[in-house]
Structures are given as C-alpha cells and as structure tokens.
Design a protein around this motif. Structure first.
Motif, mmCIF file in Angstrom:
data_model
loop_
_atom_site.group_PDB
_atom_site.id
_atom_site.type_symbol
_atom_site.label_atom_id
_atom_site.label_comp_id
_atom_site.label_asym_id
_atom_site.label_seq_id
_atom_site.Cartn_x
_atom_site.Cartn_y
_atom_site.Cartn_z
ATOM 1 N N PHE A 63 0.864 -1.182 0.000
ATOM 2 C CA PHE A 63 0.000 0.000 0.000
ATOM 3 C C PHE A 63 0.901 1.233 0.000
ATOM 4 C CE2 PHE A 63 -1.876 3.348 2.603
ATOM 5 C CZ PHE A 63 -3.093 3.536 1.975
ATOM 6 N N GLY A 64 0.616 2.196 -0.871
ATOM 7 C CA GLY A 64 1.453 3.388 -0.954
ATOM 8 C C GLY A 64 0.730 4.644 -0.500
ATOM 9 N N ILE A 65 1.485 5.578 0.077
ATOM 10 C CA ILE A 65 0.907 6.859 0.463
ATOM 11 C C ILE A 65 1.813 7.999 -0.006
ATOM 12 C CG2 ILE A 65 -0.402 6.046 2.467
ATOM 13 C CD1 ILE A 65 1.880 6.931 4.249
ATOM 14 N N ASP A 66 1.201 9.147 -0.221
ATOM 15 C CA ASP A 66 1.945 10.360 -0.531
ATOM 16 C C ASP A 66 2.398 10.958 0.801
ATOM 17 O OD1 ASP A 66 2.927 12.827 -1.208
ATOM 18 O OD2 ASP A 66 1.199 13.438 -2.420
ATOM 19 N N LEU A 67 3.663 10.755 1.127
ATOM 20 C CA LEU A 67 4.169 11.163 2.445
ATOM 21 C C LEU A 67 4.096 12.665 2.667
ATOM 22 C CD1 LEU A 67 7.121 8.660 2.506
ATOM 23 C CD2 LEU A 67 5.346 8.768 4.243
ATOM 24 N N ASN A 68 3.994 13.432 1.574
ATOM 25 C CA ASN A 68 3.872 14.895 1.711
ATOM 26 C C ASN A 68 2.571 15.302 2.403
ATOM 27 O OD1 ASN A 68 6.315 15.439 0.378
ATOM 28 N ND2 ASN A 68 5.333 15.146 -1.601
ATOM 29 N N LEU A 69 1.579 14.394 2.402
ATOM 30 C CA LEU A 69 0.283 14.713 3.012
ATOM 31 C C LEU A 69 0.245 14.380 4.505
ATOM 32 C CD1 LEU A 69 -2.098 13.310 0.216
ATOM 33 C CD2 LEU A 69 -1.328 15.677 0.528
ATOM 34 N N TYR A 70 1.302 13.712 4.980
ATOM 35 C CA TYR A 70 1.297 13.225 6.363
ATOM 36 C C TYR A 70 2.403 13.923 7.157
ATOM 37 C CZ TYR A 70 -1.817 9.629 4.600
ATOM 38 O OH TYR A 70 -2.867 8.970 4.029
ATOM 39 N N HIS A 71 2.010 14.913 7.925
ATOM 40 C CA HIS A 71 2.979 15.697 8.693
ATOM 41 C C HIS A 71 2.920 15.305 10.172
ATOM 42 C CE1 HIS A 71 3.451 18.129 5.126
ATOM 43 N NE2 HIS A 71 2.151 18.358 5.100
ATOM 44 N N CYS A 72 4.064 14.956 10.712
ATOM 45 C CA CYS A 72 4.118 14.634 12.145
ATOM 46 C C CYS A 72 4.014 15.918 12.953
ATOM 47 C CB CYS A 72 5.430 13.937 12.480
ATOM 48 S SG CYS A 72 5.572 12.323 11.730
ATOM 49 N N GLN A 73 3.180 15.879 13.951
ATOM 50 C CA GLN A 73 3.040 17.033 14.849
ATOM 51 C C GLN A 73 3.339 16.584 16.269
ATOM 52 O OE1 GLN A 73 -0.945 18.513 14.345
ATOM 53 N NE2 GLN A 73 -0.557 19.347 12.310
ATOM 54 N N ALA A 74 4.017 17.418 16.997
ATOM 55 C CA ALA A 74 4.266 17.095 18.417
ATOM 56 C C ALA A 74 2.925 17.010 19.143
ATOM 57 C CB ALA A 74 5.137 18.179 19.040
ATOM 58 N N THR A 75 2.750 15.938 19.899
ATOM 59 C CA THR A 75 1.487 15.748 20.605
ATOM 60 C C THR A 75 1.320 16.811 21.686
ATOM 61 O OG1 THR A 75 1.697 13.381 20.260
ATOM 62 C CG2 THR A 75 0.073 14.080 21.864
ATOM 63 N N ALA A 76 0.191 17.499 21.639
ATOM 64 C CA ALA A 76 -0.087 18.530 22.644
ATOM 65 C C ALA A 76 -0.244 17.869 24.019
ATOM 66 C CB ALA A 76 -1.355 19.286 22.272
ATOM 67 N N PRO A 77 0.155 18.549 25.089
ATOM 68 C CA PRO A 77 0.077 17.951 26.438
ATOM 69 C C PRO A 77 -1.312 17.413 26.780
ATOM 70 C CG PRO A 77 1.269 20.031 26.501
ATOM 71 C CD PRO A 77 0.725 19.902 25.110
ATOM 72 N N GLU A 78 -2.366 18.110 26.305
ATOM 73 C CA GLU A 78 -3.719 17.663 26.663
ATOM 74 C C GLU A 78 -4.101 16.361 25.953
ATOM 75 O OE1 GLU A 78 -4.295 20.878 23.422
ATOM 76 O OE2 GLU A 78 -3.002 20.525 25.154
#
Length: 406
Positions: free
Chosen positions: A215-230
């Motif tokens: 299965f392939g994905i366009d990695l440009n669409l998936y941005h890692c975000q730091a998990t907010a404390p809440e």
C-alpha cells in the motif's frame, strides 16, 4: 533519456476511490494518483452503492478530467431470497451481489470503443466481469487483491457462538475459497498488498504471476506534529464500523481490556471514530469512552490523538490506518492479525498484543515510559518513509504490468 511510454490503464473499482471513506478507497485512490503522477493514463469505471455514493459535483474537476471517471449504481444490499438461492445453488452470493447487467454492458461498450494496455481489477468483487473483458480485450488482467476474502469469514466463523450463524459463515467461507481460487487462476497477474497473502495464494496452488505491491501513500500529506500535552492521555481507534472484524475486535477490547485499564489509569480516555458506528457501542456507556462516529478529516483526527489501538481478531489484508498512523508518527498497539502484512519490528516501531494481559502491559509501558513512546513514534515515521512511499510503489506496479505483458 528514453521517453516514458505512457500506459493506458482501465481501473475497474468495486466502490468509488473518492471520497476516501475507508482504507480500501484510500488504497485505490493512491494507486490512481501514483499512476497519474508518473505520467500514465487512467480511466476509472466504478460501481457505486448505498454505502459508497459517487457524486461527481463533489469531485475535483481536474480529477474528473484526468480519470474520465464514470459510475454505475449497483444495489449490493443483502437480499435474503437471492442469498437463499445462492445457498441452494452453491454460488458465491458474497461476490455475486456486485454483478450488474448495466455494469457489464458499460464494460462491453467501453472495450469495443477503446483499447487499454492493462485492465486493473480492484478486489475480488470485480471478477464477475472477467468473461466480458476477455471477449473484447487482449490486455492483461491484473487483480489487485486487497484481502484473501475467505480467510476473513473463516476466522469470523470460529469466533461465532450462534450455531446456525456458524454453519452459514463456514459455508460462505467454503464458497469463497472455491471461487477465489478459480478467479486467481483466471487473471494474468495478481498484485497482493501483503507478502503473507502472496504466500497463502502460492500454498493454495495459484499458478499465475504474483507480486507483493505494498500500500502506498503520498508522504507529503502526512505531517508529524508534536502531541499537545492535553492529548497525552488519549487512546483512539479509527476504522469503518460496518466491517465485521473492526466491530468484533473493538467489542472484545471494550469488554475485556478497557475495565482493567480504566481502573489502573482513571484519567486515560478512549476515543472511537468511524462511519456507521452502531448504537450497540453507544449503549455500552463505559467510563471515559467517547464515541465520535464518522470524522470529516481522518488525518487530523489521528494527529489530534495519541496512542492508536488496533484490536483485530480476524481478517486479512493490510490495515491502512496503521500505515497512516505510522506516517503521522503515532505509537500504535495492534494485535498480530491487525498488523499482518506489515514488516514491522515489534517493540521498535509498533507494539503487538494479543491477550488481555499483553494489551494491559503494552498500554502500561507507553503510559509509564514516555521515552519509549517517543522512540516508537520516531521509528514508525522512518519505517513509513522507507516502506510506503507511493512513488517507489508505483514504479514496482508498472514494472509488474510490463512483466505480465511480456
């Protein structure tokens, strides 16, 4: 530089690739986009149903122009008279529901008028049209096998307590097994999503060329975000809740695992999302369990939560949501069956849990060891980058098309 020879691909789909409502839709759409981005021509002809509608006005005009997408409505709802008739005649009603004379005529007319280099069938459910395709086209037929369907129903039958339902499900699995083997040997090539499905097909005696195309994905669409404390204390599950293995697995998790987890971590919350969430889940009314039903933006939903749980007890193929979760840098706990087909490294980029105790221990370890969670999150993203890049996977698919053509 040799000029790229554009391939003309007819993609026959059992549901519209867009809107991308579930993993199957995402897999089909990413394949289409990969081919288009690589400079090839794709024509989409799709079935649409009461569950998966095709509303052209809601699609991007550029996508419509590039794919020339057309659809035929097919009523795939269970009809008990037809189901009983199939039971008596030993036909596979599970697949036959997707056959439509209107779709057959559409394929007939399309192939009389246009020629293609490859006919690409999305899933077993498009195989009832093979006869018509072969009458009007010499192009190789490639089956994109999303699952080995009969194994899903075998496993569901094992977990079913109702004796009459168990008999029917075993019969359904037997029908599907015979039909699948016949269809696997009727196409010119099979592109499996997982290596385990390829091995199973070879064991079944499939004689056609088989290649694992992940299965392939366009990695440009998936941005890692730091998990907010809440969000630090948010477990979540995301999946289509009209798919039996999701329902079965989540019910088991809520009944067997969640009470102990809630007792140990009273502030931890569990969030459940997915289309067609039944009232059965809402009726449970468990402490700190929040049911959101269908979400508008799956990527945003995953980003907003912390630890993904995938308690699948039966089923085949690859869980697309695990791949998306990895691409978004999430810590994921899955059953062995849930993570099947993904060449993961346990405790490195995912945690695997099958028993109640293993689930409790896995959740505890992520809650009590933040450094471990961060390490798994980072490794998951790196794994997604090295294994599921759509550009690389499209090249593999094109190469397979060419091998089968020869």
């Amino acid at each position: 530089k040799a000029k790229l020879k554009k391939m003309r691909v007819l993609q026959l789909c059992h549901k519209p690739p867009l809107p991308a409502k579930d993993g199957g839709c995402i897999a089909m759409n990413n394949l289409t986009q990969g081919l288009l981005d690589a400079g090839h021509k794709v024509k989409i002809l799709t079935i649409f149903t009461h569950k998966h509608d095709l509303i052209l006005d809601e699609l991007d005009p550029d996508y419509i122009q590039k794919t020339d997408i057309e659809g035929v409505h097919v009523d795939t709802r269970i009809n008990f008279v037809d189901a009983f008739t199939a039971f008596m005649t030993n036909d596979s009603y599970h697949v036959n529901r997707f056959f439509s004379p209107d779709m057959d005529i559409k394929i007939d007319r399309l192939l009389r008028k246009h020629s293609f280099d490859v006919i690409h069938l999305e899933s077993l459910f498009m195989t009832p049209y093979i006869g018509t395709i072969k009458r009007h086209s010499r192009a190789p037929i490639i089956l994109r096998a999303h699952n080995i369907e009969y194994t899903i129903w075998e496993k569901i039958a094992i977990g079913t307590k109702n004796p009459i339902k168990k008999i029917y499900l075993n019969f359904l699995a037997k029908q599907l097994r015979e039909y699948e083997l016949m269809m696997f040997n009727s196409v010119d090539g099979i592109a499996t999503i997982s290596e385990s499905d390829k091995i199973r097909m070879m064991q079944l005696g499939v004689r056609r060329p088989i290649k694992t195309i992940a299965f392939g994905i366009d990695l440009n669409l998936y941005h890692c975000q730091a998990t907010a404390p809440e969000n630090e204390n948010k477990l979540f599950h995301l999946g289509a809740m009209d798919w039996e293995p999701n329902v079965e697995g989540l019910m088991w998790f809520m009944d067997k695992v969640w009470p102990s987890i809630h007792q140990k971590f009273p502030h931890l919350t569990l969030h459940l999302a997915g289309r067609n969430m039944s009232d059965e889940f809402k009726a449970k009314s468990l402490p700190n369990v929040f049911i959101q039903g269908e979400v508008e933006d799956a990527i945003q939903y995953i980003q907003d939560h912390d630890i993904m749980v995938v308690p699948i007890l039966s089923g085949g193929g690859v869980r697309v949501k695990i791949i998306e979760g990895m691409a978004l840098g999430k810590a994921i706990i899955s059953s062995t069956i849930g993570a099947i087909g993904i060449e993961y490294k346990e405790k490195e980029n995912i945690l695997i849990a099958d028993t109640v105790l293993e689930w409790i221990q896995s959740i505890e370890s992520l809650m009590e060891k933040p450094d471990k969670k961060v390490r798994i999150q980072n490794n998951a993203r790196q794994f997604a980058e090295s294994h599921f890049d759509n550009k690389f996977i499209t090249k593999e698919l094109i190469q397979f098309y060419k091998e089968v053509q020869k």
